[in-house]
Design a protein around this motif. Structure first.
Motif, PDB file in Angstrom:
ATOM      1  N   ILE A 102       0.837  -1.213   0.000  1.00  0.00           N
ATOM      2  CA  ILE A 102       0.000   0.000   0.000  1.00  0.00           C
ATOM      3  C   ILE A 102       0.865   1.254   0.000  1.00  0.00           C
ATOM      4  CG2 ILE A 102      -1.595   1.381   1.409  1.00  0.00           C
ATOM      5  CD1 ILE A 102      -2.922  -1.271   2.233  1.00  0.00           C
ATOM      6  N   ASN A 103       1.940   1.239   0.783  1.00  0.00           N
ATOM      7  CA  ASN A 103       2.786   2.426   0.895  1.00  0.00           C
ATOM      8  C   ASN A 103       3.726   2.622  -0.289  1.00  0.00           C
ATOM      9  OD1 ASN A 103       1.659   3.285   3.336  1.00  0.00           O
ATOM     10  ND2 ASN A 103       2.987   1.925   4.512  1.00  0.00           N
ATOM     11  N   SER A 104       3.700   1.671  -1.242  1.00  0.00           N
ATOM     12  CA  SER A 104       4.456   1.870  -2.482  1.00  0.00           C
ATOM     13  C   SER A 104       3.671   2.719  -3.479  1.00  0.00           C
ATOM     14  CB  SER A 104       4.835   0.523  -3.111  1.00  0.00           C
ATOM     15  OG  SER A 104       3.693  -0.126  -3.646  1.00  0.00           O
ATOM     16  N   VAL A 105       2.376   2.928  -3.193  1.00  0.00           N
ATOM     17  CA  VAL A 105       1.539   3.795  -4.046  1.00  0.00           C
ATOM     18  C   VAL A 105       1.946   5.254  -3.829  1.00  0.00           C
ATOM     19  CG1 VAL A 105      -0.824   4.600  -4.485  1.00  0.00           C
ATOM     20  CG2 VAL A 105      -0.398   2.171  -3.993  1.00  0.00           C
ATOM     21  N   ASN A 106       2.088   5.997  -4.902  1.00  0.00           N
ATOM     22  CA  ASN A 106       2.353   7.432  -4.808  1.00  0.00           C
ATOM     23  C   ASN A 106       1.204   8.093  -4.040  1.00  0.00           C
ATOM     24  OD1 ASN A 106       2.587  10.187  -5.247  1.00  0.00           O
ATOM     25  ND2 ASN A 106       3.028   9.996  -7.437  1.00  0.00           N
ATOM     26  N   PRO A 107       1.490   8.795  -2.920  1.00  0.00           N
ATOM     27  CA  PRO A 107       0.407   9.427  -2.138  1.00  0.00           C
ATOM     28  C   PRO A 107      -0.486  10.345  -2.972  1.00  0.00           C
ATOM     29  CG  PRO A 107       2.479   9.539  -0.938  1.00  0.00           C
ATOM     30  CD  PRO A 107       2.811   9.012  -2.313  1.00  0.00           C
ATOM     31  N   GLU A 108       0.051  10.887  -4.072  1.00  0.00           N
ATOM     32  CA  GLU A 108      -0.733  11.754  -4.951  1.00  0.00           C
ATOM     33  C   GLU A 108      -1.754  10.968  -5.775  1.00  0.00           C
ATOM     34  OE1 GLU A 108      -0.626  15.248  -5.180  1.00  0.00           O
ATOM     35  OE2 GLU A 108       0.395  14.866  -3.292  1.00  0.00           O
ATOM     36  N   LYS A 109      -1.628   9.620  -5.756  1.00  0.00           N
ATOM     37  CA  LYS A 109      -2.570   8.759  -6.493  1.00  0.00           C
ATOM     38  C   LYS A 109      -3.267   7.772  -5.558  1.00  0.00           C
ATOM     39  CE  LYS A 109      -0.080   9.125 -10.875  1.00  0.00           C
ATOM     40  NZ  LYS A 109       0.403   8.416 -12.094  1.00  0.00           N
ATOM     41  N   ASP A 110      -3.141   8.009  -4.264  1.00  0.00           N
ATOM     42  CA  ASP A 110      -3.696   7.101  -3.242  1.00  0.00           C
ATOM     43  C   ASP A 110      -5.183   7.353  -3.031  1.00  0.00           C
ATOM     44  OD1 ASP A 110      -4.019   5.426  -0.943  1.00  0.00           O
ATOM     45  OD2 ASP A 110      -3.546   7.136   0.371  1.00  0.00           O
ATOM     46  N   VAL A 111      -5.973   6.996  -4.059  1.00  0.00           N
ATOM     47  CA  VAL A 111      -7.403   7.325  -4.029  1.00  0.00           C
ATOM     48  C   VAL A 111      -8.191   6.486  -3.020  1.00  0.00           C
ATOM     49  CG1 VAL A 111      -7.522   8.325  -6.333  1.00  0.00           C
ATOM     50  CG2 VAL A 111      -7.777   5.842  -6.051  1.00  0.00           C
ATOM     51  N   ASP A 112      -7.575   5.436  -2.482  1.00  0.00           N
ATOM     52  CA  ASP A 112      -8.226   4.656  -1.420  1.00  0.00           C
ATOM     53  C   ASP A 112      -7.988   5.290  -0.048  1.00  0.00           C
ATOM     54  OD1 ASP A 112      -9.936   2.559  -0.956  1.00  0.00           O
ATOM     55  OD2 ASP A 112      -8.365   1.077  -0.647  1.00  0.00           O
ATOM     56  N   GLY A 113      -7.031   6.226   0.014  1.00  0.00           N
ATOM     57  CA  GLY A 113      -6.781   6.972   1.247  1.00  0.00           C
ATOM     58  C   GLY A 113      -6.160   6.151   2.364  1.00  0.00           C
TER      59      GLY A 113
END
Length: 282
Positions: free
Chosen positions: A110-121
């Motif tokens: 989950i934390n490998s997702v770019n926070p700017e694209k973390d639409v699941d929050g």
């Protein structure tokens, strides 16, 4: 008898509004929002949820991309795919469908997702901002859906006593933080809580998010309370919540059903976050 909070109708209204905004975004900027879902394994519930998200995206005008992996896939393979999506300017949102197979490190993926694209929050950056009371680009979808359902009743959260049964990272913890930001008095209950019935019976608003069918009984409910059921359980082939719905609705003032309550709102909030991400890239 309680007023039923129709999450499907509220979600449909949100999706219709989003559809118009997405059309406008396309016309003005040429950008079409795109959501990519990482699906690992063949868990029937996960596959069903992903199909529902794909359908909702199509209806709203969002491009849906599902990246599938076998249950034997390595963390390295999955993270490499996420990193590719992180740098793809035409991809605006990334969601990792949970649960993941037990051999995988959920937090690491989950934390490998770019926070700017973390639409699941669910990224640690998003959670950290919630904890510090900072504004964040995205809010976790299910908690945001719960808050919208509560607000749809016309009830102000300020000063209300809210009990959240369940302390998961997906619902209980972020929801509690979001409610605190709205000046509610929040209690989180869990498996070690003493006198759970007594704590629940104080609540002006009770949110059940444990995953145990029919756990919340009518004598746990304060007369006129608002009850939001996040639970999704399959019993005898039927979907039921964590709340003993038929009996609790006789005590509550407002109640959300399962299905047709929180579920549609979670998807509507995911679409909303994806639109926010796409609009921000314009």
């Amino acid at each position: 008898m309680a007023v039923i909070i129709n999450g499907k109708n509220i979600a449909d209204s949100i999706k219709e509004e989003l559809k118009e905004k997405i059309e406008k975004l396309k016309l003005q900027t040429g950008i079409t929002p795109k959501l990519s879902v990482i699906l690992v394994g063949d868990n029937p519930a996960s596959c069903s949820y992903v199909k529902g998200k794909e359908k909702a995206c199509r209806e709203a005008g969002i491009i849906s991309n599902t990246v599938k992996f076998s249950s034997e896939a390595s963390e390295k393979e999955i993270i490499q795919a996420i990193e590719k999506l992180n740098t793809d300017d035409e991809n605006h949102g990334i969601l990792v469908q949970l649960p993941l197979p037990k051999n995988l490190n959920e937090n690491k993926i989950i934390n490998s997702v770019n926070p700017e694209k973390d639409v699941d929050g669910l990224h640690v950056n998003t959670m950290g901002k919630l904890l510090k009371g900072m504004k964040t680009k995205f809010y976790p979808c299910t908690p945001m859906g719960v808050v919208e359902l509560i607000l749809s009743t016309g009830m102000a959260l300020e000063g209300k006593e809210v009990v959240v049964v369940g302390r998961s990272n997906i619902v209980g913890k972020p929801l509690a933080l979001m409610l605190l930001e709205k000046n509610a008095t929040v209690t989180i209950c869990h498996s070690k809580t003493k006198d759970l019935k007594g704590v629940c019976s104080r609540a002006d608003i009770l949110v059940a998010a444990v995953g145990r069918s029919g756990m919340i009984k009518s004598d746990w409910i304060k007369k006129g309370a608002t009850v939001i059921d996040v639970g999704i359980n399959r019993v005898d082939g039927k979907l039921v919540g964590d709340v003993d719905f038929e009996n609790v609705k006789e005590m509550a003032g407002y109640i959300s059903p399962v299905p047709g309550g929180v579920g549609p709102m979670t998807i509507a909030m995911l679409l909303k976050n994806t639109f926010i991400s796409a609009a921000g890239s314009a």
